[in-house]
Design a protein around this motif. Structure first.
Motif, PDB file in Angstrom:
ATOM      1  N   ARG A   1      43.050 -38.726   9.964  1.00 40.66           N
ATOM      2  CA  ARG A   1      41.859 -37.958  10.355  1.00 40.66           C
ATOM      3  C   ARG A   1      40.584 -38.671   9.919  1.00 40.66           C
ATOM      4  N   LEU A   2      40.613 -39.307   8.756  1.00 43.09           N
ATOM      5  CA  LEU A   2      39.434 -40.053   8.317  1.00 43.09           C
ATOM      6  C   LEU A   2      39.134 -41.204   9.269  1.00 43.09           C
ATOM      7  N   ARG A   3      40.169 -41.857   9.729  1.00 42.21           N
ATOM      8  CA  ARG A   3      39.972 -42.966  10.671  1.00 42.21           C
ATOM      9  C   ARG A   3      39.386 -42.477  11.997  1.00 42.21           C
ATOM     10  N   ALA A   4      39.630 -41.220  12.298  1.00 42.39           N
ATOM     11  CA  ALA A   4      39.069 -40.637  13.523  1.00 42.39           C
ATOM     12  C   ALA A   4      37.650 -40.125  13.312  1.00 42.39           C
ATOM     13  N   GLY A   5      37.121 -40.279  12.090  1.00 43.25           N
ATOM     14  CA  GLY A   5      35.743 -39.912  11.820  1.00 43.25           C
ATOM     15  C   GLY A   5      35.542 -38.606  11.095  1.00 43.25           C
ATOM     16  N   ALA A   6      36.611 -37.958  10.644  1.00 43.00           N
ATOM     17  CA  ALA A   6      36.491 -36.675   9.961  1.00 43.00           C
ATOM     18  C   ALA A   6      35.971 -36.858   8.541  1.00 43.00           C
ATOM     19  N   ASP A   7      35.328 -35.838   8.018  1.00 39.19           N
ATOM     20  CA  ASP A   7      34.935 -35.797   6.609  1.00 39.19           C
ATOM     21  C   ASP A   7      36.189 -35.615   5.758  1.00 39.19           C
ATOM     22  N   TYR A   8      36.223 -36.260   4.593  1.00 42.55           N
ATOM     23  CA  TYR A   8      37.436 -36.211   3.768  1.00 42.55           C
ATOM     24  C   TYR A   8      37.810 -34.778   3.405  1.00 42.55           C
ATOM     25  N   TYR A   9      36.858 -33.982   2.987  1.00 43.97           N
ATOM     26  CA  TYR A   9      37.179 -32.646   2.490  1.00 43.97           C
ATOM     27  C   TYR A   9      37.591 -31.711   3.630  1.00 43.97           C
ATOM     28  N   VAL A  10      36.983 -31.876   4.782  1.00 44.23           N
ATOM     29  CA  VAL A  10      37.406 -31.091   5.947  1.00 44.23           C
ATOM     30  C   VAL A  10      38.828 -31.484   6.352  1.00 44.23           C
ATOM     31  N   ALA A  11      39.080 -32.796   6.392  1.00 45.56           N
ATOM     32  CA  ALA A  11      40.412 -33.270   6.774  1.00 45.56           C
ATOM     33  C   ALA A  11      41.463 -32.830   5.767  1.00 45.56           C
ATOM     34  N   ALA A  12      41.156 -32.969   4.469  1.00 45.23           N
ATOM     35  CA  ALA A  12      42.122 -32.585   3.445  1.00 45.23           C
ATOM     36  C   ALA A  12      42.415 -31.091   3.511  1.00 45.23           C
ATOM     37  N   HIS A  13      41.398 -30.281   3.714  1.00 48.12           N
ATOM     38  CA  HIS A  13      41.603 -28.831   3.802  1.00 48.12           C
ATOM     39  C   HIS A  13      42.514 -28.482   4.974  1.00 48.12           C
ATOM     40  N   GLU A  14      42.247 -29.066   6.128  1.00 54.53           N
ATOM     41  CA  GLU A  14      43.063 -28.772   7.317  1.00 54.53           C
ATOM     42  C   GLU A  14      44.522 -29.144   7.087  1.00 54.53           C
ATOM     43  N   VAL A  15      44.749 -30.343   6.551  1.00 54.07           N
ATOM     44  CA  VAL A  15      46.112 -30.830   6.387  1.00 54.07           C
ATOM     45  C   VAL A  15      46.852 -30.066   5.289  1.00 54.07           C
ATOM     46  N   LEU A  16      46.199 -29.869   4.164  1.00 51.75           N
ATOM     47  CA  LEU A  16      46.875 -29.210   3.043  1.00 51.75           C
ATOM     48  C   LEU A  16      47.247 -27.763   3.396  1.00 51.75           C
ATOM     49  N   VAL A  17      46.345 -27.060   4.040  1.00 51.85           N
ATOM     50  CA  VAL A  17      46.654 -25.680   4.431  1.00 51.85           C
ATOM     51  C   VAL A  17      47.756 -25.658   5.478  1.00 51.85           C
ATOM     52  N   ALA A  18      47.673 -26.542   6.459  1.00 48.27           N
ATOM     53  CA  ALA A  18      48.685 -26.579   7.513  1.00 48.27           C
ATOM     54  C   ALA A  18      50.060 -26.941   6.976  1.00 48.27           C
ATOM     55  N   ASP A  19      50.107 -27.771   5.931  1.00 47.55           N
ATOM     56  CA  ASP A  19      51.386 -28.214   5.375  1.00 47.55           C
ATOM     57  C   ASP A  19      51.888 -27.314   4.242  1.00 47.55           C
ATOM     58  N   GLY A  20      51.194 -26.218   3.987  1.00 46.18           N
ATOM     59  CA  GLY A  20      51.682 -25.246   3.019  1.00 46.18           C
ATOM     60  C   GLY A  20      51.354 -25.530   1.570  1.00 46.18           C
ATOM     61  N   PHE A  21      50.360 -26.375   1.317  1.00 48.71           N
ATOM     62  CA  PHE A  21      49.964 -26.670  -0.058  1.00 48.71           C
ATOM     63  C   PHE A  21      48.913 -25.669  -0.539  1.00 48.71           C
TER      64      PHE A  21
END
Length: 352
Positions: A63-83
């Protein structure tokens, strides 16, 4: 080997055999832990959680390589993956992921490999005056510990990078390059906050030796890191939303020797060996670090991490061991001399 003067050479004869005896006791305890574990299950929850950490981290980088902000990307992935995301300690610092995203595939791994080779050369230079056997054994052991960097997935673990930097720092100090050691140690801290035990050890040693300029350097670095971590905390708090998942249990788990053994087993190519091999090697390496006359920095570093991991860490966090296992392996170079000195001390004590 007998001509080598170990740390116990400056102590009463019983000190050497007592150290060997304590190492043997630790070895027995770790063997009980290792041999008492049930057979590993590939699909077990701990393995799934550890694999999930890696996969989720790679998805954040994409997601970062696609231009996303780190914290937005981390939030999306961590929540989606159940963390759980409600604690700042569940969020990695952004530096390593940002580097991975900014560099072409393979570049970061190549740079990490070059750093590992440089660290290995520093290790040999540091130990060459101790004789070819010590330098050769230690270099081989450290090389096996660092060889895991050849696996592409290893570059995703900031613990591997931080552990390599900690080794470089210890070896730089061993070669008399204090400022290079300080820079490498602080770099490790900025990559992974779990490198803090090493920084505390290095700062305490600088103060104890009255090296005030170096102590000031560590202090300034820690202050800068506090600002950086405060900013990280602020960004995390600003990203969390109502209803986000959290964990009921914290990181204080009191895993004891069971978790310590698991972290010691996350050790490059030695990770492929049965766990009882780690149970044998870890006490020998600790004994060697104690016997090494100039091994105080390495020994206290390993002991600081071991003390931390006796209390902190969930079962699937075994990869945290990458922070200290390269330094731990330095002790295998001096282990034979320590055993010889211990046997000699026992004979001298009995002969009185």
């Amino acid at each position: 080997m007998i001509a080598l003067r170990t740390h116990s050479s400056q102590l009463p004869p019983w000190a050497g055999w007592l150290a060997v005896g304590l190492a043997g006791l630790l070895m027995a305890l770790l063997l009980v832990v290792a041999l008492g574990r049930p057979p590993p299950v590939a699909s077990g929850p701990e393995g799934a959680a550890a694999a999930g950490d890696l996969v989720s981290y790679q998805r954040i980088v994409e997601r970062l390589r696609a231009g996303a902000d780190y914290y937005v990307a981390a939030h999306e992935v961590l929540v989606a993956d159940g963390f759980g995301v409600t604690s700042v300690f569940n969020w990695r610092l952004p530096g390593w992921a940002s580097l991975m995203a900014a560099l072409p595939d393979g570049w970061l791994q190549g740079g990490l490999a070059a750093l590992a080779v440089g660290g290995l050369l520093l290790v040999y230079r540091m130990l060459r005056d101790d004789g070819p056997l010590v330098a050769g054994l230690a270099s081989l052991a450290v090389g096996l510990s660092l060889a895991g960097i050849a696996v592409p997935e290893s570059a995703a673990f900031s613990e591997v990078a931080a552990g390599t930097l900690i080794l470089v720092s210890v070896a730089a100090y061993g070669n008399g390059w204090r400022w290079a050691g300080l820079a490498a140690g602080l770099a490790a801290l900025f990559l992974r906050e779990l490198a803090a035990p090493y920084v505390v050890v290095a700062l305490a040693m600088a103060v104890g030796r009255r090296q005030w300029r170096e102590a000031a350097g560590w202090g300034i670095g820690l202050a800068a890191f506090a600002v950086y971590f405060g900013w990280h905390w602020w960004r995390v708090i600003g990203t969390i939303v109502a209803g986000d998942p959290g964990y009921v249990e914290g990181w204080i788990q009191f895993g004891g020797l069971d978790f310590v053994l698991a972290t010691a087993g996350f050790n490059g190519l030695l990770s492929l060996a049965p766990e009882w091999v780690t149970a044998l090697l870890m006490p020998m390496a600790l004994l060697g670090l104690w016997a090494w006359p100039k091994g105080g920095r390495a020994l206290w570093t390993v002991l600081a991490f071991v003390a931390l991991f006796l209390v902190v860490g969930k079962p699937f966090n075994a990869y945290w061991g990458a922070l200290y296992t390269p330094v731990l392996m330095l002790g295998l170079g001096w282990a034979p001399a320590a055993i010889v000195a211990g046997i000699a001390g026992a004979r001298e004590t009995r002969g009185r």
